[in-house]
Design a protein around this motif. Structure first.
Motif, PDB file in Angstrom:
ATOM      1  N   MET J   1       0.673  -0.936   0.248  1.00  0.00           N
ATOM      2  CA  MET J   1      -0.297  -0.126  -0.137  1.00  0.00           C
ATOM      3  C   MET J   1       0.371   1.343  -0.069  1.00  0.00           C
ATOM      4  SD  MET J   1      -3.048   0.800   2.289  1.00  0.00           S
ATOM      5  CE  MET J   1      -3.934   2.299   2.623  1.00  0.00           C
ATOM      6  N   THR J   5       0.232   5.058  -1.388  1.00  0.00           N
ATOM      7  CA  THR J   5       0.496   6.224  -1.003  1.00  0.00           C
ATOM      8  C   THR J   5       1.355   7.489  -1.715  1.00  0.00           C
ATOM      9  OG1 THR J   5      -0.248   4.892   1.463  1.00  0.00           O
ATOM     10  CG2 THR J   5       0.411   7.079   1.572  1.00  0.00           C
ATOM     11  N   ALA J   8      -0.533   8.928  -3.978  1.00  0.00           N
ATOM     12  CA  ALA J   8      -2.345  10.261  -3.829  1.00  0.00           C
ATOM     13  C   ALA J   8      -1.398  11.065  -2.971  1.00  0.00           C
ATOM     14  CB  ALA J   8      -2.881   9.242  -2.742  1.00  0.00           C
ATOM     15  N   VAL J   9      -0.333  11.136  -2.604  1.00  0.00           N
ATOM     16  CA  VAL J   9       0.143  12.809  -1.764  1.00  0.00           C
ATOM     17  C   VAL J   9       0.563  13.469  -3.456  1.00  0.00           C
ATOM     18  CG1 VAL J   9       2.845  12.721  -0.213  1.00  0.00           C
ATOM     19  CG2 VAL J   9       0.958  11.719   0.759  1.00  0.00           C
ATOM     20  N   ILE J  12      -1.764  14.727  -4.900  1.00  0.00           N
ATOM     21  CA  ILE J  12      -2.403  16.371  -3.380  1.00  0.00           C
ATOM     22  C   ILE J  12      -1.575  17.076  -3.229  1.00  0.00           C
ATOM     23  CG2 ILE J  12      -2.877  16.682  -1.098  1.00  0.00           C
ATOM     24  CD1 ILE J  12      -3.570  13.765  -0.725  1.00  0.00           C
ATOM     25  N   TRP J  83      -2.726   6.558 -10.723  1.00  0.00           N
ATOM     26  CA  TRP J  83      -4.088   6.492  -9.424  1.00  0.00           C
ATOM     27  C   TRP J  83      -4.124   5.349 -10.186  1.00  0.00           C
ATOM     28  CZ3 TRP J  83      -4.241   5.829  -4.349  1.00  0.00           C
ATOM     29  CH2 TRP J  83      -4.823   6.464  -4.032  1.00  0.00           C
TER      30      TRP J  83
ATOM     31  N   MET L   4      -2.671   6.992   6.150  1.00  0.00           N
ATOM     32  CA  MET L   4      -3.680   7.813   6.336  1.00  0.00           C
ATOM     33  C   MET L   4      -3.821   8.897   6.628  1.00  0.00           C
ATOM     34  SD  MET L   4      -7.509   6.062   7.751  1.00  0.00           S
ATOM     35  CE  MET L   4      -7.595   7.128   8.699  1.00  0.00           C
ATOM     36  N   ILE L   7      -1.413  11.199   3.750  1.00  0.00           N
ATOM     37  CA  ILE L   7      -2.654  11.959   3.185  1.00  0.00           C
ATOM     38  C   ILE L   7      -2.882  12.709   3.942  1.00  0.00           C
ATOM     39  CG2 ILE L   7      -4.910  11.546   1.526  1.00  0.00           C
ATOM     40  CD1 ILE L   7      -3.476   8.389   0.591  1.00  0.00           C
ATOM     41  N   ALA L   8      -3.797  12.983   5.148  1.00  0.00           N
ATOM     42  CA  ALA L   8      -4.681  14.150   5.660  1.00  0.00           C
ATOM     43  C   ALA L   8      -3.522  14.893   5.992  1.00  0.00           C
ATOM     44  CB  ALA L   8      -4.749  13.154   7.066  1.00  0.00           C
ATOM     45  N   ALA L  79     -14.060  17.253  -0.354  1.00  0.00           N
ATOM     46  CA  ALA L  79     -14.273  16.237  -1.073  1.00  0.00           C
ATOM     47  C   ALA L  79     -13.111  15.343  -2.206  1.00  0.00           C
ATOM     48  CB  ALA L  79     -14.886  16.928  -2.148  1.00  0.00           C
ATOM     49  N   ASN L  80     -11.629  14.815  -0.764  1.00  0.00           N
ATOM     50  CA  ASN L  80     -10.879  14.501  -1.575  1.00  0.00           C
ATOM     51  C   ASN L  80     -10.719  13.199  -1.840  1.00  0.00           C
ATOM     52  OD1 ASN L  80      -8.017  13.434  -1.488  1.00  0.00           O
ATOM     53  ND2 ASN L  80      -7.341  15.069  -0.378  1.00  0.00           N
ATOM     54  N   PRO L  81     -10.794  12.669  -3.307  1.00  0.00           N
ATOM     55  CA  PRO L  81     -10.885  11.481  -3.800  1.00  0.00           C
ATOM     56  C   PRO L  81     -10.187  10.590  -2.650  1.00  0.00           C
ATOM     57  CG  PRO L  81     -10.547  12.277  -5.303  1.00  0.00           C
ATOM     58  CD  PRO L  81     -10.447  13.507  -4.478  1.00  0.00           C
ATOM     59  N   PHE L  82      -8.596  10.836  -2.645  1.00  0.00           N
ATOM     60  CA  PHE L  82      -7.703   9.652  -2.411  1.00  0.00           C
ATOM     61  C   PHE L  82      -8.173   9.928  -0.768  1.00  0.00           C
ATOM     62  CE2 PHE L  82      -5.364  12.295  -4.884  1.00  0.00           C
ATOM     63  CZ  PHE L  82      -5.471  11.804  -6.242  1.00  0.00           C
ATOM     64  N   TRP L  83      -8.581  10.380  -0.270  1.00  0.00           N
ATOM     65  CA  TRP L  83      -9.071  10.617   1.386  1.00  0.00           C
ATOM     66  C   TRP L  83     -10.400   9.029   1.775  1.00  0.00           C
ATOM     67  CZ3 TRP L  83      -7.337  10.358   6.094  1.00  0.00           C
ATOM     68  CH2 TRP L  83      -8.033  11.051   6.806  1.00  0.00           C
ATOM     69  N   HIS L  85     -11.058   7.891  -0.319  1.00  0.00           N
ATOM     70  CA  HIS L  85     -10.370   5.637  -0.902  1.00  0.00           C
ATOM     71  C   HIS L  85      -9.584   5.096  -0.105  1.00  0.00           C
ATOM     72  CE1 HIS L  85      -8.090   2.759  -2.572  1.00  0.00           C
ATOM     73  NE2 HIS L  85      -9.157   2.581  -3.696  1.00  0.00           N
ATOM     74  N   VAL L  86      -8.279   5.768   0.971  1.00  0.00           N
ATOM     75  CA  VAL L  86      -8.346   4.929   1.988  1.00  0.00           C
ATOM     76  C   VAL L  86      -8.880   4.896   3.027  1.00  0.00           C
ATOM     77  CG1 VAL L  86      -6.231   6.167   1.496  1.00  0.00           C
ATOM     78  CG2 VAL L  86      -6.855   7.359   2.797  1.00  0.00           C
ATOM     79  N   ILE L  87     -10.243   5.836   3.125  1.00  0.00           N
ATOM     80  CA  ILE L  87     -11.283   5.291   4.872  1.00  0.00           C
ATOM     81  C   ILE L  87     -11.465   4.298   4.414  1.00  0.00           C
ATOM     82  CG2 ILE L  87     -12.786   6.197   5.157  1.00  0.00           C
ATOM     83  CD1 ILE L  87     -10.982   8.000   6.513  1.00  0.00           C
TER      84      ILE L  87
ATOM     85  N   ILE N   7      -1.156  15.489  12.731  1.00  0.00           N
ATOM     86  CA  ILE N   7      -1.936  15.970  12.111  1.00  0.00           C
ATOM     87  C   ILE N   7      -2.576  17.486  13.235  1.00  0.00           C
ATOM     88  CG2 ILE N   7      -4.594  16.691  11.457  1.00  0.00           C
ATOM     89  CD1 ILE N   7      -4.360  13.078  10.362  1.00  0.00           C
ATOM     90  N   PHE N  82     -10.127  15.548   9.006  1.00  0.00           N
ATOM     91  CA  PHE N  82      -9.068  15.038   9.205  1.00  0.00           C
ATOM     92  C   PHE N  82      -9.213  14.266  11.131  1.00  0.00           C
ATOM     93  CE2 PHE N  82      -8.250  17.160   5.608  1.00  0.00           C
ATOM     94  CZ  PHE N  82      -8.416  16.294   4.346  1.00  0.00           C
ATOM     95  N   HIS N  85     -11.764  13.322  11.896  1.00  0.00           N
ATOM     96  CA  HIS N  85     -11.816  11.308  12.325  1.00  0.00           C
ATOM     97  C   HIS N  85     -10.849  10.746  13.137  1.00  0.00           C
ATOM     98  CE1 HIS N  85     -10.411   7.762   9.687  1.00  0.00           C
ATOM     99  NE2 HIS N  85     -12.043   7.799   9.903  1.00  0.00           N
TER     100      HIS N  85
END
Lengths: 92, 92, 92, 92, 92, 92, 92, 92, 92, 92, 92, 92, 92, 92
Positions: J1, J5, J8-9, J12, J83, L4, L7-8, L79-83, L85-87, N7, N82, N85
């Motif tokens: 994974m 990641t 994705a990073v 973003i 992606w 996670m 990405i956050a 509305a983060n698609p990568f977030w 996805h990981v969630i 975070i 974030f 969460h």
């Protein structure tokens, strides 16, 4: 021998750096002075003697700051007290 | 041999760096001086002799700062005392 | 072979860097000089001969600083004393 | 093979870097010259021949500094002596 | 001996750095002053005595800031209390 | 496979970097030229033919510096000799 | 002894840095003031007394900011309380 | 899979970087051209046809440098030869 | 003793940094004010009293920002509460 | 994974970076164009139709460079081929 | 004790940094305001009362931004809630 | 959970960065436009309707670039698609 | 306790940073506004009431951006929700 | 708890950073607008109503970009999805 190498590297890099950055100011300052002298000559040719004399005194003054840098740069290459000390210590 | 390599790398990088940054100031300063000379010539063609003479003295003065950098750069490539010392030490 | 590679990499990067940064100043300075020459020609077409001659002397002077950089860059690629030394040492 | 890769990476990065930064100065200098030529033409259309000729000589001079960079960039990609040496050494 | 080397390297780098950056301001400031003096002389040649005297006082004032840097640079190379202390401690 | 990846990454990053930084100068220079052309046209509409012709020659000259960057960028992506060498070496 | 070395290095680097960057502002500010004084003298020679007096008060004020930096730089080299403390602690 | 990820990351970062920095120059250059066109139109409304035509040719020329960046950016995302090669190698 | 050294180093570096960067703004601002005062005196010598008074109030106001930096710098060297705390903790 | 990641990073960060830096140039260029349009309108209200039309064409052209950045930014967030590939590879 | 040291170092560095960078803007802004006031006084000495009053209100407003920085800087040195918390936690 | 968090963090930093840098250009561009509109109104009050209308269209155009940044920033936070996805992957 | 320290350090550094950089823009903007107000007063003393009123509304508007920064800075020091959370978590 | 801390730190740093850099552009833009408004009022006091109205609409528009930054900054501190969460995940 590590200590000697480090001091040599620092001296080399600093010597180049000192003169490279040290001439930016003087060169721009002298360029501005010469440019002003030429404009002044065009505007008042009769005052050529005073203008030229003042210009040369000013250029010498500005050049002196470049020479400070050149002196420090030369000291670091050819008369570096720290290098002399480690050489001497190593030679003992 | 590590120490020799480090000094060589430092000398190469510093030599290039010194001349590359060292000519920025002089080139801009000379460009300004020449530009001012040309404007002055257009404004007062009769003073051409004085203007040209002052310009050349000024350019020589500014060029001297670029030459300081070139000298340091050449010393670092062809007459580097630190390199000579390590070569000699290695040759012993 | 590590030492050789390091010197090669330093020479390649420095050669490119030297000429890339070294031409910024001269190019801007020459652009300024040429621009001033053209304005002067438009203002005083009769002085064309003096203006053009002074311009060419000035451009040659400014170009010389770019050529210092080109020379150092070429020395680093084709006549690098440090590289020659390690090649020779390796060939022994 | 590590040494070869390092030299290749350094050559690629330096070739791009050299031309990318090397054209900033010439492009701005030429833009300034062309702009001055156009203003001069508008101010003194009768001097068009002299202005255009001086402009082209000046542009050639400024372009030459960009060409120095292009030459170094091409040498680093297609005629790199350091790369040739390691290839040859590897091929042996 | 590590501590001595570190202090030597710091002194070398700082000495060069101090004078290299320290002359940028004074050189530009003096260039501006000289340029203003020359324009003033061209505009009002009768006030040459007052202008020249004020210029020299001003240049001395600005030069003093460059001299602060030169003094610190020289102290760091030739009269560095930290270096003296470690030398003395090592000599004990 | 590590060596191949490194060269690929270096080529990708350099290709983008070269064209991104390489167009800043030409775009600004061309903007300046076009702006000067438009002002000149407004000032002297009768000289439109000469102005437009000189503008196009100048733009071509400036565009050429952007094209140098584009060429290097394309070579690095589609005709990279270093990449070809490692692919070939890997394919053997 | 590590702690002593670190403090010595920090003091050396900071002392040079403080005065090098600290004089940029004052030198430029004084250059601007002197330049304005000279232009004013050329424009209104009759007000020379008031102009010169105001100039000197202003220069003293600006110089004071450079002197703050020099004072901090000297304190760090010759009267550094942190250094004194570690020396004393080491001497105990 | 590490090699694939590295190339993907490099492509993503470079694609964004290329277009982000690549449009700064063209956008400023076009802004300058449009501004000059509008001033010229206000000054000489009769030459509107010539001015507008020259403006559009110039904008097309400047836009072309932005398009070079966009092309490189799109190639890196959708037609990346290095990515295709590693995908193919992985698929084998 | 590590914690003490870290705080000492941070205090030394910050003290120098604070005053070095802190005087750039005030010095330039005061230079601008003095320059404006001198031009105003030359333009309207009759208003010398009002101009000088306003100038001194303004300089005091601007100097106050430099003094904030000097105060923080002195507190960090001579009355640092964090240093006092660790000394006291160590002395316990 | 880990690979997912990283991509994705990178996506973003690059998406934000691309649009943030990509709008600086267009926004400044448009600001300049609008400012010139308004000055032109004030100077020549009769040419309002031509000025407004040219302004809108120009703004559209400049906006297009901002839209390139927005498109790349949206592709990287919502239609990222790298992606999609890793998601698909992970889903298999 | 590590946590305490880190907070102390962060507070020291931030306190100096805050006031050093925080006074650049206000000092330049005040310099500009004072300069404008002096020019206005020279141009319209009759409006001295209104000009001076507006100047002082403006200076107070600008000074307030420098005072925000000074307040934050003093809070970080003498009334730092994070420091108080760790001291208290350590004292428990 | 590491993936996670990364990405956050990337989303948080990028969201702030995007809007912070993204508004610099539009704010300066709008400031310039408004300033030009006000000068134009003062110069030609009769054209107020046309000027105000063109200003508002222009401001809307420039504001649109700031809104692109705000949209990307909001997408990254809410509305983060990568977030997502990981969630979702973590929730499975 | 590590997590608490990290949050404390981040809050301290960010609080100082926010207000230090946040006041640069407002201070310069206010300086510009005040300077323009003073010039306007000198040019049109009769409009003093309108000018002063508009100035104060404008200053309040610009000051509001500095106050946003001060508010964020104070929240981070005295009402930091992240700090409160970790304190509470630690106190449980 | 590591993920939560990271975070929190990212949110704190980004919140401060966003508002600190985000107000530079708007503050300068508003300063420019207010300055232009005041000059316009001095030049054309009769158009005060139109000028003031246009100024306020423009200031509101520019302020909106600062408010975008403030909104993002507040969301990151008080309504961070974030953070919510991870808190929720930790509370489960």
């Amino acid at each position: 021998m590590d200590s000697m190498t480090l001091i040599a590297v620092a001296s080399i890099v600093t010597a180049g750096f000192t003169i490279a950055f040290g001439v930016i100011g003087p060169a721009l300052g002298e360029g501005r002075s010469v440019a002003a002298a030429l404009s002044s000559l065009a505007q008042q040719p009769d005052a050529a003697v005073t203008i030229t004399r003042t210009l040369f005194v000013g250029l010498a003054m500005i050049e002196s700051t470049a020479i400070y840098c050149f002196v420090v740069s030369m000291i670091l290459i050819f008369a570096n007290p720290f290098w002399n000390h480690v050489i001497e210590a190593a030679g003992k």
